[in-house]
Design a protein around this motif. Structure first.
Motif, PDB file in Angstrom:
ATOM      1  N   ALA A  44       0.841  -1.205   0.000  1.00  0.00           N
ATOM      2  CA  ALA A  44       0.000   0.000   0.000  1.00  0.00           C
ATOM      3  C   ALA A  44       0.873   1.250   0.000  1.00  0.00           C
ATOM      4  O   ALA A  44       0.924   2.009   0.968  1.00  0.00           O
ATOM      5  N   TRP A  72       3.540   2.636   4.889  1.00  0.00           N
ATOM      6  CA  TRP A  72       4.692   2.407   5.767  1.00  0.00           C
ATOM      7  C   TRP A  72       6.031   2.385   5.024  1.00  0.00           C
ATOM      8  O   TRP A  72       7.064   2.746   5.572  1.00  0.00           O
ATOM      9  N   GLY A  73       6.036   1.962   3.751  1.00  0.00           N
ATOM     10  CA  GLY A  73       7.283   1.783   2.988  1.00  0.00           C
ATOM     11  C   GLY A  73       7.873   3.109   2.522  1.00  0.00           C
ATOM     12  O   GLY A  73       7.657   4.163   3.141  1.00  0.00           O
ATOM     13  N   ARG A  77       8.502   7.802   3.344  1.00  0.00           N
ATOM     14  CA  ARG A  77       9.857   8.011   3.871  1.00  0.00           C
ATOM     15  C   ARG A  77      10.734   8.814   2.923  1.00  0.00           C
ATOM     16  O   ARG A  77      11.899   9.076   3.224  1.00  0.00           O
ATOM     17  N   VAL A 215       1.901 -10.919   2.609  1.00  0.00           N
ATOM     18  CA  VAL A 215       1.556 -11.989   1.658  1.00  0.00           C
ATOM     19  C   VAL A 215       2.760 -12.909   1.482  1.00  0.00           C
ATOM     20  O   VAL A 215       3.898 -12.446   1.359  1.00  0.00           O
ATOM     21  N   ALA A 242       3.152  -4.675  -5.731  1.00  0.00           N
ATOM     22  CA  ALA A 242       3.472  -3.241  -5.681  1.00  0.00           C
ATOM     23  C   ALA A 242       4.352  -2.988  -4.460  1.00  0.00           C
ATOM     24  O   ALA A 242       4.086  -2.106  -3.657  1.00  0.00           O
ATOM     25  N   LEU A 250       8.974 -12.146  -2.433  1.00  0.00           N
ATOM     26  CA  LEU A 250       7.684 -12.545  -3.023  1.00  0.00           C
ATOM     27  C   LEU A 250       7.837 -13.524  -4.188  1.00  0.00           C
ATOM     28  O   LEU A 250       7.086 -14.496  -4.278  1.00  0.00           O
ATOM     29  N   GLN A 351      13.806   1.815   1.975  1.00  0.00           N
ATOM     30  CA  GLN A 351      14.412   0.966   0.958  1.00  0.00           C
ATOM     31  C   GLN A 351      13.970   1.377  -0.454  1.00  0.00           C
ATOM     32  O   GLN A 351      12.769   1.442  -0.721  1.00  0.00           O
ATOM     33  N   LEU A 352      14.951   1.636  -1.296  1.00  0.00           N
ATOM     34  CA  LEU A 352      14.685   1.931  -2.707  1.00  0.00           C
ATOM     35  C   LEU A 352      14.757   0.625  -3.491  1.00  0.00           C
ATOM     36  O   LEU A 352      15.407  -0.314  -3.064  1.00  0.00           O
ATOM     37  N   GLY A 376      14.942   5.184  -7.015  1.00  0.00           N
ATOM     38  CA  GLY A 376      15.053   6.360  -6.151  1.00  0.00           C
ATOM     39  C   GLY A 376      14.280   7.567  -6.635  1.00  0.00           C
ATOM     40  O   GLY A 376      14.327   8.623  -6.014  1.00  0.00           O
ATOM     41  N   GLY A 378      10.647   7.693  -7.426  1.00  0.00           N
ATOM     42  CA  GLY A 378       9.370   7.014  -7.594  1.00  0.00           C
ATOM     43  C   GLY A 378       8.145   7.818  -7.197  1.00  0.00           C
ATOM     44  O   GLY A 378       7.034   7.322  -7.350  1.00  0.00           O
TER      45      GLY A 378
HETATM   46  C1  LIG Z   1      14.771   7.711   1.931  1.00  0.00           C
HETATM   47  C2  LIG Z   1      14.112   7.744   0.565  1.00  0.00           C
HETATM   48  C3  LIG Z   1      14.096   8.931  -0.154  1.00  0.00           C
HETATM   49  C4  LIG Z   1      13.466   8.995  -1.408  1.00  0.00           C
HETATM   50  N1  LIG Z   1      13.364  10.222  -2.022  1.00  0.00           N
HETATM   51  C5  LIG Z   1      12.657  10.306  -3.183  1.00  0.00           C
HETATM   52  C6  LIG Z   1      12.413  11.571  -3.761  1.00  0.00           C
HETATM   53  O1  LIG Z   1      12.752  12.626  -3.199  1.00  0.00           O
HETATM   54  N2  LIG Z   1      11.764  11.607  -4.952  1.00  0.00           N
HETATM   55  C7  LIG Z   1      11.326  10.479  -5.575  1.00  0.00           C
HETATM   56  O2  LIG Z   1      10.750  10.570  -6.670  1.00  0.00           O
HETATM   57  N3  LIG Z   1      11.492   9.259  -5.008  1.00  0.00           N
HETATM   58  C8  LIG Z   1      12.137   9.148  -3.822  1.00  0.00           C
HETATM   59  N4  LIG Z   1      12.263   7.928  -3.216  1.00  0.00           N
HETATM   60  C9  LIG Z   1      11.689   6.738  -3.876  1.00  0.00           C
HETATM   61  C10 LIG Z   1      10.180   6.605  -3.678  1.00  0.00           C
HETATM   62  O3  LIG Z   1       9.850   6.839  -2.346  1.00  0.00           O
HETATM   63  C11 LIG Z   1       9.732   5.200  -4.082  1.00  0.00           C
HETATM   64  O4  LIG Z   1      10.154   4.932  -5.398  1.00  0.00           O
HETATM   65  C12 LIG Z   1       8.221   5.019  -4.026  1.00  0.00           C
HETATM   66  O5  LIG Z   1       7.714   5.407  -2.772  1.00  0.00           O
HETATM   67  C13 LIG Z   1       7.852   3.572  -4.299  1.00  0.00           C
HETATM   68  O6  LIG Z   1       6.495   3.379  -4.002  1.00  0.00           O
HETATM   69  P1  LIG Z   1       5.897   1.922  -3.971  1.00  0.00           P
HETATM   70  O7  LIG Z   1       4.467   2.028  -3.657  1.00  0.00           O
HETATM   71  O8  LIG Z   1       6.256   1.193  -5.230  1.00  0.00           O
HETATM   72  O9  LIG Z   1       6.706   1.174  -2.830  1.00  0.00           O
HETATM   73  P2  LIG Z   1       6.665   1.415  -1.237  1.00  0.00           P
HETATM   74  O10 LIG Z   1       6.162   2.737  -0.870  1.00  0.00           O
HETATM   75  O11 LIG Z   1       8.005   1.019  -0.738  1.00  0.00           O
HETATM   76  O12 LIG Z   1       5.572   0.396  -0.751  1.00  0.00           O
HETATM   77  C14 LIG Z   1       5.753  -0.979  -0.797  1.00  0.00           C
HETATM   78  C15 LIG Z   1       4.938  -1.580   0.334  1.00  0.00           C
HETATM   79  O13 LIG Z   1       4.879  -3.002   0.152  1.00  0.00           O
HETATM   80  C16 LIG Z   1       4.788  -3.575   1.422  1.00  0.00           C
HETATM   81  N5  LIG Z   1       5.173  -4.990   1.294  1.00  0.00           N
HETATM   82  C17 LIG Z   1       6.371  -5.507   0.987  1.00  0.00           C
HETATM   83  N6  LIG Z   1       6.316  -6.855   0.958  1.00  0.00           N
HETATM   84  C18 LIG Z   1       5.038  -7.195   1.238  1.00  0.00           C
HETATM   85  C19 LIG Z   1       4.355  -8.442   1.355  1.00  0.00           C
HETATM   86  N7  LIG Z   1       4.985  -9.610   1.176  1.00  0.00           N
HETATM   87  N8  LIG Z   1       3.028  -8.425   1.674  1.00  0.00           N
HETATM   88  C20 LIG Z   1       2.371  -7.249   1.851  1.00  0.00           C
HETATM   89  N9  LIG Z   1       2.991  -6.047   1.762  1.00  0.00           N
HETATM   90  C21 LIG Z   1       4.298  -6.017   1.447  1.00  0.00           C
HETATM   91  C22 LIG Z   1       5.764  -2.767   2.265  1.00  0.00           C
HETATM   92  O14 LIG Z   1       5.454  -2.870   3.640  1.00  0.00           O
HETATM   93  C23 LIG Z   1       5.559  -1.356   1.709  1.00  0.00           C
HETATM   94  O15 LIG Z   1       4.691  -0.577   2.501  1.00  0.00           O
HETATM   95  C24 LIG Z   1      12.885   7.829  -1.970  1.00  0.00           C
HETATM   96  C25 LIG Z   1      12.886   6.634  -1.236  1.00  0.00           C
HETATM   97  C26 LIG Z   1      13.488   6.584   0.016  1.00  0.00           C
HETATM   98  C27 LIG Z   1      13.496   5.290   0.793  1.00  0.00           C
END
Ligand SMILES: Cc1cc2nc3c(=O)[nH]c(=O)nc-3n(C[C@H](O)[C@H](O)[C@H](O)COP(=O)(O)OP(=O)(O)OC[C@H]3O[C@@H](n4cnc5c(N)ncnc54)[C@H](O)[C@@H]3O)c2cc1C
Length: 437
Positions: A44, A72-73, A77, A215, A242, A250, A351-352, A376, A378
């Protein structure tokens, strides 16, 4: 959460994101896991929740499973910097000019997408188009930025421009850089409020979001997909992974292709307005030109410096967090030496998800959909590609994206553990030092 202890921390410093002060991810409790769902989304964050919005609007029954709490991911952050992907032009050129153009075009569409979703769902998340300045660490790098701009302007319309060192203080209160480049189309967002707003919007559309719902054992079975959540067997007609940088366990396919990389951020205590006016006069998004990336910005209320860089270790123990924060603070002091006595109020990391071609990928693995590998950057791209992959799941033409056409390769000897990262950081750090000799 634990409090942090070192002379440079404020007395109430915490190891949780500054963004959580206003928008803490909250786990929903007491919900039962159903045995069946039409569409299952794992994770999420920006990807999963943007996908959920599209799928729910199309009338699908959508369930999001989040291992912790929604947002949370990395999505709650990150630094909250988002901009037109001029920088992705060179990355796309690893393939060819047509890919490079489409990568840049999609980066503009990504920005528009965030603007639209924020407006449509009425998410109050401090989205402000303030522009971006990237400082050149040496005169040679400044000249290189000029050549890069020429290349870009030959290939497409581009409103970026150079700022010489003599005018740099209008952009940033430092003498560290030798001029830099301004990209006016950049924005800053409050990522915590954005992801929380997405989750609320999805719930309003009837999406069920389960917290504490990790999951596992995901596999195809008789034209559907089965997996386990909280010990319960669940069947879904369609599945989207996602989980970006957290995807590792996974599927073996993703474990071999997504490189988990840690990144950390510190926030300072509030600073007097005249100091902020001097350090960040235009309240722009900011970065240095180093290969080992540093990025920073004012907090949305313009009172604090929020500064990000690599982490030394991700174990999350107070001692390690303190060492990470000390390292990132040392990077901040190189830019703004006058913050030597300013206390740090927050340190956190996340985590990126990196890929070997430095580009995101949207694909199906045994019929299971995946979007991730944002390297990084996203905030906009995960939002955009979350919505594109959802259109693919619906069988719509709107799902078309260049990121589904590129081969998603692994490399020999990589199986989810980025053993080569310390070596890469050392190597790029050495090149940075060589540039500055
Ligand atoms: C410190 C930091 C700084 C950043 N700065 C920038 C920035 O300034 N600009 C920019 O564009 N991007 C930045 N990014 C990158 C950006 O935050 C991410 O690319 C983006 O948030 C990814 O979104 P997502 O939904 O794909 O993944 P996430 O937000 O990471 O969400 C993935 C979720 O999946 C959940 N999950 C994992 N495994 C399972 C499972 N087996 N079952 C159920 N749930 C699971 C996790 O708990 C997590 O909440 C940064 C990232 C970090 C860590």
């Amino acid at each position: 959460m634990s409090s942090l202890n070192a002379p440079f921390f404020s007395h109430d410093a915490v190891n949780t994101p500054y963004w959580w002060d206003a928008a803490r991810p909250e786990a929903a409790e007491g919900d039962a896991i159903a045995a069946k769902t039409e569409v299952a989304i794992i994770g999420a964050g920006f990807t999963g929740l943007n996908a959920a919005l599209v799928l729910a609007r199309a009338g699908k029954q959508v369930t999001v499973y989040e291992a912790d709490a929604p947002g949370w991911g990395a999505s709650s952050r990150n630094g909250g910097l988002l901009g037109p992907g001029w920088a992705f032009f060179d990355t796309g050129m690893h393939y060819n000019e047509s890919v490079a153009r489409r990568v840049v075009e999609e980066s503009f569409l990504s920005l528009e997408h965030v603007k639209d979703v924020v407006a449509k769902e009425e998410i109050d998340c401090d989205l402000n188009f303030v522009g971006y300045f990237k400082g050149a660490m040496t005169p040679r790098i400044y000249d290189g930025l000029g050549r890069y701009l020429d290349r870009l302007q030959k290939a497409m319309d581009c409103d970026a421009y150079l700022v010489p060192r003599s005018e740099q203080h209008a952009e940033i209160g430092t003498d560290l850089y030798h001029g830099g480049i301004v990209m006016p189309g950049y924005a800053g967002i409050h990522p915590g409020k954005y992801v929380k707003g997405l989750a609320e919007a999805a719930r309003r559309l009837g999406v069920q979001i389960h917290s504490n719902a990790r999951v596992s054992d995901l596999k195809p079975k008789a034209g559907e997909y089965t997996f386990k959540v909280r010990g319960r067997d669940v069947t879904a007609r369609q599945v989207l992974i996602a989980a970006n940088g957290y995807s590792g366990s996974l599927l073996p396919h993703l474990k071999r292709r997504i490189i988990p990389v840690g990144s950390g951020i510190i926030a300072t205590e509030p600073l007097p307005p005249e100091v902020m006016d001097r350090l960040m006069p235009k309240r722009r998004m900011l970065a240095g030109s180093q290969r080992v990336v540093t990025y920073y910005r004012p907090s949305p209320d313009g009172t604090r410096v929020v500064f990000g860089g690599r982490v030394l270790d991700m174990s999350g123990k107070p001692k390690v967090d303190t060492a990470n924060a000390a390292y990132i603070r040392s990077l901040m002091l190189k830019v703004f030496p006058e913050l030597e006595t300013t206390k740090i109020s927050h340190y956190w990391h996340g985590q990126l998800g990196f890929t070997f071609d430095h580009l995101p990928h949207v694909e199906q693995i045994d019929g299971i959909h995946f979007s991730g590998g944002y390297n990084g950057t996203g905030v906009a791209r995960a939002s955009w590609l979350g919505s594109r992959v959802a259109h693919q799941m619906l069988g719509n033409d709107m799902g078309k994206t260049v990121y589904s056409e590129l081969k998603f390769n692994s490399r020999p000897f990589f199986n989810g553990k980025p053993w080569f990262l310390p070596l890469a950081v050392w190597y790029y750090g050495m090149l940075d030092r060589w540039d500055q000799r």
